[in-house]
Design a protein around this motif. Structure first.
Motif, mmCIF file in Angstrom:
data_model
loop_
_atom_site.group_PDB
_atom_site.id
_atom_site.type_symbol
_atom_site.label_atom_id
_atom_site.label_comp_id
_atom_site.label_asym_id
_atom_site.label_seq_id
_atom_site.Cartn_x
_atom_site.Cartn_y
_atom_site.Cartn_z
ATOM 1 N N GLU A 92 2.819 -33.910 1.993
ATOM 2 C CA GLU A 92 1.962 -34.337 0.889
ATOM 3 C C GLU A 92 2.616 -35.542 0.227
ATOM 4 O O GLU A 92 3.813 -35.508 -0.086
ATOM 5 C CB GLU A 92 1.809 -33.203 -0.125
ATOM 6 C CG GLU A 92 1.217 -31.930 0.463
ATOM 7 C CD GLU A 92 1.354 -30.751 -0.473
ATOM 8 O OE1 GLU A 92 2.060 -30.881 -1.508
ATOM 9 O OE2 GLU A 92 0.750 -29.696 -0.186
ATOM 10 N N TRP A 93 1.833 -36.586 0.020
ATOM 11 C CA TRP A 93 2.378 -37.795 -0.608
ATOM 12 C C TRP A 93 2.613 -37.545 -2.094
ATOM 13 O O TRP A 93 1.777 -36.942 -2.776
ATOM 14 C CB TRP A 93 1.435 -38.980 -0.418
ATOM 15 C CG TRP A 93 1.129 -39.279 1.010
ATOM 16 C CD1 TRP A 93 -0.075 -39.238 1.632
ATOM 17 C CD2 TRP A 93 2.071 -39.650 2.020
ATOM 18 N NE1 TRP A 93 0.042 -39.556 2.954
ATOM 19 C CE2 TRP A 93 1.353 -39.817 3.223
ATOM 20 C CE3 TRP A 93 3.447 -39.867 2.031
ATOM 21 C CZ2 TRP A 93 1.975 -40.199 4.416
ATOM 22 C CZ3 TRP A 93 4.069 -40.239 3.224
ATOM 23 C CH2 TRP A 93 3.330 -40.401 4.396
ATOM 24 N N LEU A 94 3.753 -37.992 -2.586
ATOM 25 C CA LEU A 94 4.084 -37.815 -3.992
ATOM 26 C C LEU A 94 3.605 -39.003 -4.800
ATOM 27 O O LEU A 94 3.561 -40.138 -4.309
ATOM 28 C CB LEU A 94 5.601 -37.638 -4.152
ATOM 29 C CG LEU A 94 6.163 -36.355 -3.545
ATOM 30 C CD1 LEU A 94 7.669 -36.297 -3.704
ATOM 31 C CD2 LEU A 94 5.512 -35.125 -4.174
ATOM 32 N N PRO A 95 3.249 -38.782 -6.066
ATOM 33 C CA PRO A 95 2.697 -39.868 -6.884
ATOM 34 C C PRO A 95 3.744 -40.921 -7.217
ATOM 35 O O PRO A 95 4.924 -40.613 -7.389
ATOM 36 C CB PRO A 95 2.225 -39.145 -8.155
ATOM 37 C CG PRO A 95 3.085 -37.918 -8.227
ATOM 38 C CD PRO A 95 3.331 -37.504 -6.807
ATOM 39 N N GLU A 96 3.302 -42.157 -7.288
ATOM 40 C CA GLU A 96 4.148 -43.261 -7.726
ATOM 41 C C GLU A 96 3.502 -43.892 -8.959
ATOM 42 O O GLU A 96 2.278 -43.879 -9.096
ATOM 43 C CB GLU A 96 4.309 -44.304 -6.629
ATOM 44 C CG GLU A 96 5.017 -43.789 -5.381
ATOM 45 C CD GLU A 96 6.462 -43.381 -5.623
ATOM 46 O OE1 GLU A 96 7.027 -43.729 -6.685
ATOM 47 O OE2 GLU A 96 7.031 -42.699 -4.753
ATOM 48 N N ASP A 153 9.390 -37.456 -10.076
ATOM 49 C CA ASP A 153 8.177 -38.268 -9.940
ATOM 50 C C ASP A 153 8.079 -39.369 -10.990
ATOM 51 O O ASP A 153 7.538 -40.443 -10.724
ATOM 52 C CB ASP A 153 6.929 -37.376 -10.044
ATOM 53 C CG ASP A 153 6.765 -36.456 -8.842
ATOM 54 O OD1 ASP A 153 7.282 -36.798 -7.762
ATOM 55 O OD2 ASP A 153 6.133 -35.395 -8.997
ATOM 56 N N ASP A 154 8.591 -39.127 -12.180
ATOM 57 C CA ASP A 154 8.423 -40.044 -13.301
ATOM 58 C C ASP A 154 9.592 -41.024 -13.360
ATOM 59 O O ASP A 154 10.763 -40.618 -13.366
ATOM 60 C CB ASP A 154 8.338 -39.238 -14.603
ATOM 61 C CG ASP A 154 8.181 -40.126 -15.820
ATOM 62 O OD1 ASP A 154 7.138 -40.780 -15.931
ATOM 63 O OD2 ASP A 154 9.118 -40.161 -16.644
ATOM 64 N N ALA A 186 10.678 -42.996 -15.808
ATOM 65 C CA ALA A 186 11.496 -42.863 -17.013
ATOM 66 C C ALA A 186 12.447 -41.677 -16.898
ATOM 67 O O ALA A 186 13.625 -41.769 -17.271
ATOM 68 C CB ALA A 186 10.604 -42.721 -18.249
ATOM 69 N N ALA A 187 11.961 -40.565 -16.365
ATOM 70 C CA ALA A 187 12.819 -39.388 -16.193
ATOM 71 C C ALA A 187 13.931 -39.677 -15.196
ATOM 72 O O ALA A 187 15.079 -39.230 -15.380
ATOM 73 C CB ALA A 187 11.992 -38.194 -15.738
ATOM 74 N N ARG A 188 13.636 -40.427 -14.131
ATOM 75 C CA ARG A 188 14.668 -40.770 -13.150
ATOM 76 C C ARG A 188 15.718 -41.676 -13.785
ATOM 77 O O ARG A 188 16.927 -41.502 -13.573
ATOM 78 C CB ARG A 188 14.044 -41.456 -11.934
ATOM 79 C CG ARG A 188 15.046 -41.680 -10.794
ATOM 80 C CD ARG A 188 14.428 -42.379 -9.581
ATOM 81 N NE ARG A 188 13.305 -41.626 -9.067
ATOM 82 C CZ ARG A 188 12.057 -42.087 -9.048
ATOM 83 N NH1 ARG A 188 11.777 -43.289 -9.524
ATOM 84 N NH2 ARG A 188 11.091 -41.344 -8.563
ATOM 85 N N LEU A 189 15.295 -42.641 -14.595
ATOM 86 C CA LEU A 189 16.248 -43.529 -15.256
ATOM 87 C C LEU A 189 17.124 -42.767 -16.245
ATOM 88 O O LEU A 189 18.325 -43.043 -16.364
ATOM 89 C CB LEU A 189 15.495 -44.663 -15.958
ATOM 90 C CG LEU A 189 14.846 -45.701 -15.029
ATOM 91 C CD1 LEU A 189 13.906 -46.605 -15.823
ATOM 92 C CD2 LEU A 189 15.902 -46.531 -14.305
ATOM 93 N N ARG A 190 16.537 -41.812 -16.963
ATOM 94 C CA ARG A 190 17.345 -40.997 -17.892
ATOM 95 C C ARG A 190 18.417 -40.217 -17.124
ATOM 96 O O ARG A 190 19.568 -40.136 -17.554
ATOM 97 C CB ARG A 190 16.448 -40.026 -18.662
ATOM 98 C CG ARG A 190 15.575 -40.667 -19.731
ATOM 99 C CD ARG A 190 14.935 -39.621 -20.622
ATOM 100 N NE ARG A 190 13.873 -40.219 -21.414
ATOM 101 C CZ ARG A 190 12.595 -40.225 -21.093
ATOM 102 N NH1 ARG A 190 12.194 -39.618 -19.976
ATOM 103 N NH2 ARG A 190 11.696 -40.797 -21.865
#
Length: 232
Positions: A122-126, A192-193, A195-199
């Motif tokens: 399943e493709w994940l959202p970008e 997926d998000d 901002a969450a990855r950067l945090r």
């Protein structure tokens, strides 16, 4: 929406936009490369890269030992690798260059219907469009990442390289470039998000920078450096 992909297990994590060169020596993956090259013009030439959770990616009889034996288990979230360059070698193997393209989550792995693994994915959202929170975090990540690079790189000129301003591209570059464990990288890929990855990357970079500074602050007696190592 689901799709079916060939799957390549590796002891690394691939991120979108990052280059991944591979030396293909196993027959099952030679078969995969030949299948991809034989695709009609315009068809996607990509396969899924999944990081190994446990086990060994080389099949028994492929010319390398299989430590511990047992079936390889894979992480559920991966990234497709798009085939960009193929060099066939005299021994029938290939040197290939791929680029990470899109993230996916595995729904089911098929170990039987092809010479290599395939999976329903399943493709994940970008992210699409601007994200003010991600843009503010990107500026902070760039500053902390440059400080981190100053701790791990001996040549100051290497710090002059341009970092991407796009928050999502930056998040993928930092995740792939920082000296992190496969588990850390896998957790970042699964977010997926942007901002969450950067945090999460800010926390990891601050942690790693603190450890590096601590190691450098511990003095080593010159007498120890001059002495030959003790036998095991």
């Amino acid at each position: 929406m689901t799709a079916r992909l060939p799957v390549f297990p590796l002891a690394t994590v691939l991120f979108p936009g990052l280059v991944l060169p591979l030396h293909i020596f196993e027959e099952r993956y030679r078969h995969l490369v030949r299948d991809l090259v034989g695709q009609p013009e315009g068809a996607p030439r990509e396969f899924g890269v999944l990081a190994i959770r446990s086990g060994w990616e080389v099949a028994p009889g492929a010319g390398r030992a299989t430590p511990g034996g047992g079936e390889v288990t894979l992480h559920e979230v991966g990234c497709t690798a798009e085939l960009r360059q193929v060099t066939e070698l005299d021994d029938g193997g290939f040197d290939i260059v791929t680029v990470g393209r899109r993230r996916f989550r595995v729904a089911e792995v098929d170990r039987e219907s092809a010479p290599y693994l395939t999976a329903a994915v399943e493709w994940l959202p970008e992210p699409t469009g601007p994200d003010e929170a991600a843009e503010l975090l990107a500026a902070r990540v760039i500053a902390v990442f440059r400080q981190y690079l100053g701790l791990i790189r001996a040549d100051p000129q290497e710090l002059s390289e341009q970092l991407p301003e796009d928050p999502t591209v930056l998040s993928h570059l930092v995740a792939a470039t920082a000296v992190l464990t496969v588990a850390d990288r896998q957790r970042l890929l699964a977010i997926d998000d942007t901002a969450a990855r950067l945090r999460a990357e800010l926390r990891l970079l601050n942690r790693e920078s603190a450890l590096l500074r601590q190691v450098r602050a511990v003095p080593v007696p010159l007498s120890e450096l001059a002495s030959p190592p003790a036998p095991n």
